[in-house]
Design a protein around this motif. Structure first.
Motif, PDB file in Angstrom:
ATOM      1  N   SER A   1       0.632  -1.335  -0.024  1.00  0.00           N
ATOM      2  CA  SER A   1       0.020  -0.221  -0.093  1.00  0.00           C
ATOM      3  C   SER A   1       0.779   1.336   0.033  1.00  0.00           C
ATOM      4  O   SER A   1       1.887   1.126   0.288  1.00  0.00           O
ATOM      5  CB  SER A   1      -0.950   0.045   0.959  1.00  0.00           C
ATOM      6  OG  SER A   1      -0.040  -0.169   2.254  1.00  0.00           O
ATOM      7  N   PHE A   2       0.044   2.340  -0.251  1.00  0.00           N
ATOM      8  CA  PHE A   2       0.902   3.627  -0.094  1.00  0.00           C
ATOM      9  C   PHE A   2       0.205   4.566   0.731  1.00  0.00           C
ATOM     10  O   PHE A   2      -1.088   4.548   0.482  1.00  0.00           O
ATOM     11  CB  PHE A   2       1.402   4.228  -1.543  1.00  0.00           C
ATOM     12  CG  PHE A   2       0.266   4.617  -2.568  1.00  0.00           C
ATOM     13  CD1 PHE A   2      -0.332   5.530  -2.456  1.00  0.00           C
ATOM     14  CD2 PHE A   2       0.063   3.583  -3.607  1.00  0.00           C
ATOM     15  CE1 PHE A   2      -1.315   5.906  -3.507  1.00  0.00           C
ATOM     16  CE2 PHE A   2      -0.951   3.666  -4.372  1.00  0.00           C
ATOM     17  CZ  PHE A   2      -1.747   4.782  -4.459  1.00  0.00           C
ATOM     18  N   PRO A   3       0.574   5.460   1.546  1.00  0.00           N
ATOM     19  CA  PRO A   3      -0.267   6.404   2.327  1.00  0.00           C
ATOM     20  C   PRO A   3      -0.766   7.491   1.653  1.00  0.00           C
ATOM     21  O   PRO A   3      -0.284   7.861   0.582  1.00  0.00           O
ATOM     22  CB  PRO A   3       0.883   6.893   3.205  1.00  0.00           C
ATOM     23  CG  PRO A   3       2.274   6.779   2.493  1.00  0.00           C
ATOM     24  CD  PRO A   3       2.005   5.626   1.740  1.00  0.00           C
ATOM     25  N   ILE A   4      -1.655   8.209   2.195  1.00  0.00           N
ATOM     26  CA  ILE A   4      -2.269   9.357   1.497  1.00  0.00           C
ATOM     27  C   ILE A   4      -1.309  10.484   1.270  1.00  0.00           C
ATOM     28  O   ILE A   4      -0.185  10.773   2.061  1.00  0.00           O
ATOM     29  CB  ILE A   4      -3.283  10.014   2.561  1.00  0.00           C
ATOM     30  CG1 ILE A   4      -4.169  11.058   1.785  1.00  0.00           C
ATOM     31  CG2 ILE A   4      -2.735  10.486   3.716  1.00  0.00           C
ATOM     32  CD1 ILE A   4      -5.276  11.523   2.600  1.00  0.00           C
ATOM     33  N   PRO A   5      -1.207  11.169   0.127  1.00  0.00           N
ATOM     34  CA  PRO A   5      -0.261  12.053  -0.377  1.00  0.00           C
ATOM     35  C   PRO A   5       0.066  13.117   0.607  1.00  0.00           C
ATOM     36  O   PRO A   5      -0.938  14.001   1.152  1.00  0.00           O
ATOM     37  CB  PRO A   5      -0.547  12.570  -1.681  1.00  0.00           C
ATOM     38  CG  PRO A   5      -2.006  12.476  -1.809  1.00  0.00           C
ATOM     39  CD  PRO A   5      -2.378  11.200  -0.924  1.00  0.00           C
ATOM     40  N   ASN A   6       1.262  13.401   1.060  1.00  0.00           N
ATOM     41  CA  ASN A   6       1.651  14.396   2.043  1.00  0.00           C
ATOM     42  C   ASN A   6       2.818  15.020   1.623  1.00  0.00           C
ATOM     43  O   ASN A   6       3.899  14.532   2.058  1.00  0.00           O
ATOM     44  CB  ASN A   6       1.429  13.841   3.572  1.00  0.00           C
ATOM     45  CG  ASN A   6       2.178  14.958   4.484  1.00  0.00           C
ATOM     46  OD1 ASN A   6       2.074  16.138   4.371  1.00  0.00           O
ATOM     47  ND2 ASN A   6       2.901  14.639   5.487  1.00  0.00           N
ATOM     48  N   VAL A   7       2.812  16.214   0.924  1.00  0.00           N
ATOM     49  CA  VAL A   7       4.012  16.792   0.225  1.00  0.00           C
ATOM     50  C   VAL A   7       5.067  17.058   1.411  1.00  0.00           C
ATOM     51  O   VAL A   7       6.310  17.331   1.283  1.00  0.00           O
ATOM     52  CB  VAL A   7       3.733  17.959  -0.491  1.00  0.00           C
ATOM     53  CG1 VAL A   7       4.753  18.578  -1.319  1.00  0.00           C
ATOM     54  CG2 VAL A   7       2.694  17.405  -1.841  1.00  0.00           C
ATOM     55  N   LYS A   8       4.389  17.650   2.525  1.00  0.00           N
ATOM     56  CA  LYS A   8       5.130  18.192   3.454  1.00  0.00           C
ATOM     57  C   LYS A   8       6.115  16.929   4.271  1.00  0.00           C
ATOM     58  O   LYS A   8       7.294  17.389   4.651  1.00  0.00           O
ATOM     59  CB  LYS A   8       4.579  18.633   4.628  1.00  0.00           C
ATOM     60  CG  LYS A   8       3.683  19.918   4.415  1.00  0.00           C
ATOM     61  CD  LYS A   8       2.869  20.492   5.525  1.00  0.00           C
ATOM     62  CE  LYS A   8       2.164  21.944   5.202  1.00  0.00           C
ATOM     63  NZ  LYS A   8       1.264  22.286   6.206  1.00  0.00           N
ATOM     64  N   SER A   9       5.800  15.761   3.758  1.00  0.00           N
ATOM     65  CA  SER A   9       6.480  14.885   4.583  1.00  0.00           C
ATOM     66  C   SER A   9       8.043  14.598   3.631  1.00  0.00           C
ATOM     67  O   SER A   9       8.974  14.146   3.818  1.00  0.00           O
ATOM     68  CB  SER A   9       6.010  13.316   4.178  1.00  0.00           C
ATOM     69  OG  SER A   9       5.794  12.952   2.776  1.00  0.00           O
ATOM     70  N   GLY A  10       8.161  15.302   2.378  1.00  0.00           N
ATOM     71  CA  GLY A  10       9.350  15.092   1.512  1.00  0.00           C
ATOM     72  C   GLY A  10       9.756  14.082   0.849  1.00  0.00           C
ATOM     73  O   GLY A  10      10.584  14.062   0.109  1.00  0.00           O
TER      74      GLY A  10
END
Length: 341
Positions: A164-173
């Motif tokens: 799986s992959f997590p919900i997109p979070n641009v702040k995570s880098g």
């Protein structure tokens, strides 16, 4: 009378899936020439064709397209025409540069997903004044494509099971895909990471349109019957999406996501697979690795030094929820999804 019709339709659909599955499975095992990817693509195409034929009489809808300071109204086909079809009536630049569509000023819509009714339509590119929604669609697509590339890179040597992959979070880098590999303690070399990066770039440059298809949970279970992680996730996904599972396809690669995604793989520009980290998880079988990367849209230019800083940051372990055997991890219920709801 209506209940009889519904029951009959349900039985017919079940027989359709079963017969197509048997056909694909028999072809696969008779000569062992058909890969799992080929089987999935055959079923995807058959289901797409079935849904199109089920529409029957074609109704017309009016789509008001907002373009800069003017608007144009087009008569389109309900449940057939897509935002991309509407963009064809405008110009090639809009067709190629648009990431996602916006319906009635509030609902993000995949460019290749049929429109269900008359609406107002806007096209969002990567230089809109409020890019948050576009960035999430881009990041989500990057995760999807990272899983596709990893599957193809290891298919001849290592057993690969996309988790799986997590919900997109641009702040995570970094964008992420968690993947189970039959490798005990793999620590990728810089050369191996470069190879993965190049494979992802080459795949994206092939300009695959990213297709979208809503299917039933039963069909999704048939499609992903060889992946124990996906089959575990599908009932939960369907329960939270009106009984439907949304599939996306780029080239031969099919996966599950809430969407929307961007319109075409060629919208990815500079791309780097920055790290692969073995996770501490209780999932049975082979280890689960977190693949991480960073990318820019092809329309965005950044100097080498600044992009290098993004690459360094993306090497750090992404803090998104680590999957475990006692819960069902999907894009919808990842740690960041819960934190942002």
């Amino acid at each position: 009378m209506n209940s009889k019709i519904t029951l009959s339709t349900s039985k017919m659909y079940s027989l359709f899936v079963r017969s197509r599955l048997n056909k694909c499975t028999n072809k696969r095992f008779l000569g062992n020439l058909q890969s799992e990817s080929t089987r999935q693509n055959e079923l995807f195409d058959l289901e797409k064709k079935r849904q199109r034929e089920e529409i029957g009489r074609i109704d017309k809808i009016e789509v008001e397209v907002q373009c800069k300071s003017e608007s144009k109204t087009y008569v389109m086909n309900k449940l057939i025409s897509t935002p991309y079809d509407c963009a064809r009536h405008l110009n090639e630049t809009i067709m190629n540069k648009t990431a996602v569509a916006l319906i009635n000023g509030e609902t993000l819509w995949h460019m290749h997903k049929p429109l269900p009714d008359s609406c107002k339509l806007e096209f969002l590119d990567y230089k809109v004044s409020q890019p948050g929604q576009v960035n999430k669609a881009f990041w989500r697509t990057c995760s999807f494509l990272l899983g596709a590339v990893a599957s193809n890179a290891f298919k001849d040597k290592v057993d690969v099971q996309l988790h799986s992959f997590p919900i997109p979070n641009v702040k995570s880098g970094s964008f992420v895909y968690d993947i189970q590999l039959s490798l005990d303690n793999w620590v990728p070399t810089s050369s191996e990471l470069r190879v993965l990066s190049m494979e992802m770039i080459k795949f994206c440059q092939q300009a695959h349109p990213i297709e979208c298809l809503d299917v039933t949970a039963d069909f999704a279970l048939v499609l992903f019957k060889e992946n124990p992680h996906k089959t575990m996730q599908i009932p939960d996904i369907a329960a939270n999406n009106n009984g439907k599972v949304t599939l996306f396809r780029a080239g031969p690669n099919v996966d599950i996501s809430k969407g929307p995604m961007i319109a075409n793989t060629n919208q990815l520009g500079r791309t780097t697979v920055t790290n692969v980290i073995k996770l501490d998880t209780d999932i049975k079988g082979s280890p689960v690795y977190r693949f991480q990367g960073v990318a820019l849209p092809s329309s965005i230019v950044l100097n080498h030094f600044a992009y290098g800083l993004l690459e360094e940051r993306a090497k750090n372990l992404n803090s998104a929820r680590i999957p475990g055997s006692q819960d069902v991890t999907t894009e919808d219920n990842s740690f960041m999804a819960q934190a942002t709801n």
